[in-house]
Scaffold this active site. Structure first.
Site, short mmCIF file in Angstrom:
data_model
loop_
_atom_site.label_atom_id
_atom_site.label_comp_id
_atom_site.label_asym_id
_atom_site.label_seq_id
_atom_site.Cartn_x
_atom_site.Cartn_y
_atom_site.Cartn_z
N ASN A 138 62.14 -13.63 -1.72
CA ASN A 138 62.06 -15.08 -1.48
C ASN A 138 60.58 -15.45 -1.35
O ASN A 138 60.09 -15.76 -0.28
CB ASN A 138 62.85 -15.42 -0.21
CG ASN A 138 62.84 -16.92 0.13
OD1 ASN A 138 62.86 -17.30 1.30
ND2 ASN A 138 62.82 -17.77 -0.86
N CYS A 165 60.27 -43.09 8.24
CA CYS A 165 60.61 -42.32 7.03
C CYS A 165 62.03 -41.74 7.14
O CYS A 165 62.32 -40.99 8.06
CB CYS A 165 59.59 -41.19 6.84
SG CYS A 165 60.09 -40.01 5.58
N CYS A 194 61.93 -21.33 -4.85
CA CYS A 194 61.76 -22.79 -4.74
C CYS A 194 60.99 -23.32 -5.96
O CYS A 194 60.58 -24.48 -5.96
CB CYS A 194 61.05 -23.14 -3.44
SG CYS A 194 59.40 -22.43 -3.31
N GLU A 251 56.64 -8.81 5.41
CA GLU A 251 56.07 -10.15 5.51
C GLU A 251 54.59 -10.02 5.89
O GLU A 251 54.24 -9.19 6.72
CB GLU A 251 56.88 -10.90 6.58
CG GLU A 251 56.25 -12.09 7.21
CD GLU A 251 56.02 -13.25 6.25
OE1 GLU A 251 56.91 -13.61 5.48
OE2 GLU A 251 54.88 -13.78 6.28
N CYS A 295 58.61 -39.51 -2.48
CA CYS A 295 59.97 -39.15 -2.91
C CYS A 295 60.22 -39.79 -4.27
O CYS A 295 60.71 -40.92 -4.36
CB CYS A 295 60.99 -39.65 -1.89
SG CYS A 295 60.88 -38.86 -0.29
C1 LIG Z 1 59.28 -19.04 0.87
S1 LIG Z 1 58.77 -18.22 2.37
C2 LIG Z 1 60.26 -17.35 2.72
C3 LIG Z 1 60.42 -16.86 4.12
C4 LIG Z 1 61.80 -16.36 4.51
N1 LIG Z 1 62.42 -15.56 3.49
C5 LIG Z 1 62.70 -17.49 4.94
O1 LIG Z 1 63.81 -17.61 4.44
O2 LIG Z 1 62.28 -18.28 5.82
C6 LIG Z 1 57.67 -17.00 1.78
C7 LIG Z 1 57.12 -16.07 2.84
O3 LIG Z 1 56.35 -15.06 2.19
C8 LIG Z 1 55.25 -14.73 3.01
N2 LIG Z 1 54.27 -14.09 2.10
C9 LIG Z 1 53.34 -14.69 1.32
N3 LIG Z 1 52.71 -13.79 0.58
C10 LIG Z 1 53.24 -12.58 0.88
C11 LIG Z 1 53.00 -11.26 0.42
N4 LIG Z 1 52.06 -11.00 -0.51
N5 LIG Z 1 53.73 -10.24 0.93
C12 LIG Z 1 54.67 -10.50 1.87
N6 LIG Z 1 54.94 -11.73 2.35
C13 LIG Z 1 54.25 -12.76 1.86
C14 LIG Z 1 54.86 -16.03 3.64
O4 LIG Z 1 54.13 -15.81 4.83
C15 LIG Z 1 56.23 -16.69 3.89
O5 LIG Z 1 56.72 -16.36 5.16
#
Ligand SMILES: C[S@@+](CC[C@H](N)C(=O)[O-])C[C@H]1O[C@@H](n2cnc3c(N)ncnc32)[C@H](O)[C@@H]1O
Length: 374
Positions: free
Chosen positions: A306, A87, A333, A261, A14
């Site tokens: 996302n 932690c 993020c 997804e 951290c």
């Molecule tokens: C930052 S997370 C966001 C998940 C969701 N929106 C949430 O709020 O929990 C990114 C997600 O994208 C998926 N992912 C990664 N690569 C991808 C792709 N090429 N196409 C679709 N989904 C994907 C991952 O499995 C993961 O669940």
């Protein structure tokens, strides 16, 4: 927040530890503004603060030490266990379970994996807490050798910790510095942890992704839901939907919502939430977000993206740019990849944005942007 591990130099993860929280939050807003530059929104809403400590709903603890005196935490430079079970950023409900889980390691004879010697079985312990206080506990093992002993002693563990709803063993045979492997063996009847947010029950599988900070995730989905409501689209895509947080918060009677997804498990979990909520116009499909958009042959009124830290990438950005889609919500993020993706979509203008502090005491944060076509 003060942390004795940080002060003693035992753990420096951290990097903002000791910085007053108001300054951390201001710094994250400043950083987002600076990195996004001219691509940033015309208006920034006040940042969403988090509780400073106890916010992490998931603890990934490396197990070290010996079978009679295991450590839960990290490894030092020599590969020896450093115990960090107090932690302060981990949710109190998870921390409270650590002593019983450590006792279980001893009772079940789960020899901690010795990294330098490449010997032993138990590599990591991963614990997730739901908003209801239930726990999902995962033992990451080198092989199946200890699996019968985990099964044998499981009833005693469940009696000791009745809040444990899901227990699994994850197999990580390779000698590499990752948290978990591909194969998961769920040992309890309950296969998923129910994460109740904003009146919606999301279902998290052991290997599934969930936002780290449950309270801030609820604020993120609620804010996105309000912006969707203002646009009142009749069709929405939630790309990179995970277990469906954005999609399910955007659902309304008569509005078609499609979540995409790559993880088929996450899609199955999202489908379950959809069915339980009786949302007939929502569907979830397993697939690649970019391939789905390029092949769909239609354009929705609003797209939510996302993505993981790498961002949406040039092909999906180009599709968003060319498709004519009028409204996009981008939850990121990583402002660096966000800035790159925004540079590739010049027709989409950021009108509003908000920093949501998903990760206090660290430099990371979530940024939600509302984009509208020029
Ligand atoms: C930052 S997370 C966001 C998940 C969701 N929106 C949430 O709020 O929990 C990114 C997600 O994208 C998926 N992912 C990664 N690569 C991808 C792709 N090429 N196409 C679709 N989904 C994907 C991952 O499995 C993961 O669940």
């Amino acid at each position: 927040m003060q942390c004795s591990y940080f002060d003693a130099g035992r753990c420096t993860s951290c990097t903002l530890m000791g910085t007053p929280y108001a300054a951390q939050l201001a710094g994250k807003e400043e950083h987002a503004r600076a990195v996004l530059g001219s691509h940033g929104p015309a208006e920034w809403l006040p940042a969403v603060a988090s509780r400073e400590s106890g916010y992490r709903n998931k603890a990934k603890m490396v197990v070290g030490g010996t079978v009679t005196a295991p450590t839960l935490g990290i490894l030092d430079a020599a590969g020896r266990g450093v115990d960090l079970r107090e932690c302060g950023i981990i949710a109190p409900g998870i921390r409270a379970a650590f002593d019983a889980l450590t006792a279980f390691v001893t009772t079940a004879g789960l020899t901690p994996y010795d990294v330098p010697a490449r010997r032993g079985e138990l590599k990591n312990l991963v614990v997730t807490e739901s908003p209801d206080g239930q726990l999902m506990v995962r033992f990451v093992l080198r092989s199946r050798e200890a699996l019968p002993r985990v099964r044998k002693h499981l009833p005693a563990l469940l009696a000791d910790l009745p809040q444990v709803a899901v227990v699994s063993v994850n197999l990580l045979p390779e000698h590499k510095a990752v948290v978990e492997g591909e194969e998961e063996v769920v040992l309890t009847e309950q296969q998923t942890l129910t994460m109740r947010l904003g009146g919606i029950a999301l279902h998290l599988r052991p290997q599934g992704f969930f936002q780290t900070n449950t309270e801030v995730a609820a604020a993120l989905y609620a804010q996105a839901g309000r912006w969707v409501e203002e646009v009142a689209p009749s069709s929405v895509w939630d790309l990179y939907c995970g277990v469906g947080g954005f999609a399910l918060h955007a659902a309304r009677p008569g509005r078609t919502v499609t979540g995409i997804e790559t993880s088929a498990h996450a899609v199955a979990a999202a489908e379950r939430s959809r069915t339980e909520a009786g949302l007939a116009d929502v569907r979830f499909l397993a697939g690649d977000a970019t391939a789905f958009a390029l092949d769909a042959g239609t354009v929705p009124d609003l797209v939510v993206v996302n993505p993981p830290r790498r961002g949406i990438g040039p092909r999906l950005a180009q599709w968003l740019e060319d498709s004519g889609v009028r409204h996009v919500l981008y939850s990121s993020c990583n402002v660096t990849s966000l800035a790159r993706d925004l540079a590739a979509t010049p027709s989409l203008v950021a009108v509003r944005g908000q920093v949501l502090d998903m990760f206090p005491q660290t430099p990371h944060s979530e940024v939600l942007l509302q984009l509208t076509r020029r």
